[in-house]
Scaffold this active site. Structure first.
Site, PDB file in Angstrom:
ATOM      1  CE1 TYR A  16       0.419   2.698   2.309  1.00 41.49           C
ATOM      2  CE2 TYR A  16       2.074   1.102   2.968  1.00 41.49           C
ATOM      3  CZ  TYR A  16       1.437   1.832   1.981  1.00 41.49           C
ATOM      4  OH  TYR A  16       1.823   1.704   0.674  1.00 41.49           O
ATOM      5  CE1 TYR A 143       1.397   0.484  -2.607  1.00 37.53           C
ATOM      6  CE2 TYR A 143       1.443  -1.910  -2.512  1.00 37.53           C
ATOM      7  CZ  TYR A 143       1.883  -0.689  -2.057  1.00 37.53           C
ATOM      8  OH  TYR A 143       2.826  -0.630  -1.056  1.00 37.53           O
ATOM      9  CG  ASP A 247       2.856  -6.946  -8.425  1.00 42.05           C
ATOM     10  OD1 ASP A 247       3.088  -7.904  -7.667  1.00 42.05           O
ATOM     11  OD2 ASP A 247       2.775  -5.769  -8.025  1.00 42.05           O
ATOM     12  CE  LYS A 275       1.464  -8.098  -0.064  1.00 39.50           C
ATOM     13  NZ  LYS A 275       1.812  -7.511   1.232  1.00 39.50           N
TER      14      LYS A 275
END
Length: 435
Positions: A16, A143, A247, A275
């Site tokens: 990114y 996302y 998600d 994560k």
């Protein structure tokens, strides 16, 4: 020594990042608790938990010990045809904590891949039952990662315009985002549910699954929705015989105030976790499904099997750390600590919400967020970059998502560190107003 920075500039492609315009990366030499330290010893508070991964804080003694102990036993073994204790115990512990029939755990290595697996599972589940269901429903602003399936269901995030022609068929529906003082959320929820119901009926059995980030869209701008909407969504999908994928890559492991966000609503058929799974230590992800879905992959033919895997599936080091991290939630009273952070956030929001540059204030679990009044909202807009740089200059790692400013700190953060963060937010907004 920082001579590696020159090597970084010459050889590393950062995620990114537009390397033609971005400043050089900041070197981090060590970390502890909620703090990062440069080679010169400058402290930077990690107020976004290093991309939302570091739950218990950096260099946690218990996690360090679990990693070292496992490294002395077995560091890796292929997971096809072999197994090992950390993975088996982690799968059982996750199934126990998740409950609601979510019993089968498929290991992978990151959030994007966990979503890819979920999409493949949903599609092949129906294929193995003799049904062709080739479409998915996702939400505007959602996302789900950067691989091709994940990009397809995350097209509503606006990140993937260059790839539109390559993405699978996905229906995008409105996400009823809400905030403190929102008086019209019920109408937006009703409209979203009506749109979803009409699309499911019109699709006439062609939709394999609905995928959603429960309670909070992360990269889409920390957009929250109400638990009642999540429950109604699951009920609607199940009434019309459609699978639901949650998600929880960003929302899992305490971020929304409960260990998993779905605990505040209804359970899905498939859940994706990553994560915080290893508390930021090592790459690991899981896709967990019900026994009913798993059983449709059983049979005499390999064609019915899930043909998916990774070289580092269920890596023993990562699994051992994840198992220890999960245990820490009980041993250290982590959820009550998150409740205390949420309370501090709400007190601070009373100050932040009256600032002329802050609008749509909202707090959920360990997450505090607001939007910039009058901002463009574009990812890495001039305002968001200016704020990021200002925060770094005063020792705060806060990275706005376009027009959204947020905090998502490690759960070990102290009251004094939180006060530094809140004061820094106000100073940043003041500086933005003078620019």
């Amino acid at each position: 020594m920082t001579d590696f920075l020159d090597l970084d500039r010459r050889h590393v492609w950062h995620p990114y990042t537009q390397h033609a315009t971005e400043a050089p990366a900041i070197a981090i030499a060590r970390a502890s608790g909620a703090s990062l330290f440069t080679p010169e010893g400058r402290e930077i508070l990690d107020l976004i938990s290093s991309w939302w991964t570091t739950t218990h804080g950096h260099a946690h003694a218990g996690l360090n010990a679990a990693l070292a102990e496992q490294a002395g036993k077995v560091e890796h073994v292929m997971f096809a045809g072999f197994t090992h204790e950390p993975a088996a115990r982690l799968a059982a512990a996750l199934a126990e904590r998740l409950g609601h029939g979510l019993t089968r755990v498929f290991f992978s290595d990151n959030g994007s891949t966990a979503v890819e697996v979920a999409l493949k599972l949903a599609f092949q589940h129906w294929h193995n039952k003799g049904e062709r269901r080739h479409r998915f429903i996702a939400f505007d602003g959602g996302y789900h990662g950067d691989t091709f399936g994940a990009m397809a269901v995350g097209r509503g995030s606006g990140f993937f315009g260059a790839y539109q022609d390559l993405l699978l068929e996905v229906e995008t529906v409105p996400f009823p985002a809400t905030w403190d003082g929102d008086t019209e959320v019920a109408a937006r929820e009703a409209e979203a549910l009506e749109r979803i119901e009409k699309r499911l009926i019109a699709a006439d059995g062609a939709v394999a699954a609905i995928i959603v980030e429960p309670l909070m869209q992360g990269a889409g701008g920390m957009r929250f929705c109400r638990p009642a909407f999540m429950s109604a969504l699951v009920d609607l999908a199940h009434r019309l015989d459609t699978l639901v994928i949650f998600d929880e890559v960003a929302t899992g492991f305490g971020r929304t105030g409960t260990l998993f966000a779905f605990e505040q609503a209804r359970a899905p058929d498939i859940i994706c976790l990553s994560k915080g799974l290893t508390a930021g230590y090592l790459p690991l992800a899981v896709t967990v499904m019900t026994e009913r879905i798993f059983e449709t992959f059983l049979g005499d033919s390999f064609a019915r099997a899930l043909v998916h895997g990774h070289s580092f599936t269920a890596n023993p080091l990562a699994a051992a750390v994840a198992l220890r991290s999960l245990a820490l939630f009980g041993e250290e009273g982590t959820l009550p600590r998150i409740a205390a952070i949420e309370d501090r956030h709400r007190q601070a929001m009373a100050r932040l919400a009256v600032h002329p540059r802050a609008t749509r204030p909202r707090v959920l679990g360990s997450v505090l967020a607001f939007d910039l009044a009058g901002g463009s909202g574009d990812y890495k807009s001039a305002e968001s970059v200016a704020l990021r740089d200002h925060f770094l200059a005063i020792g705060l790692n806060i990275r706005p998502l376009g027009g959204t400013v947020y905090l998502m700190p490690p759960y070990c953060i102290t009251d004094d560190q939180l006060e530094r963060a809140y004061d820094g937010l106000i100073r940043g907004l003041d500086a933005l107003g003078k620019a």
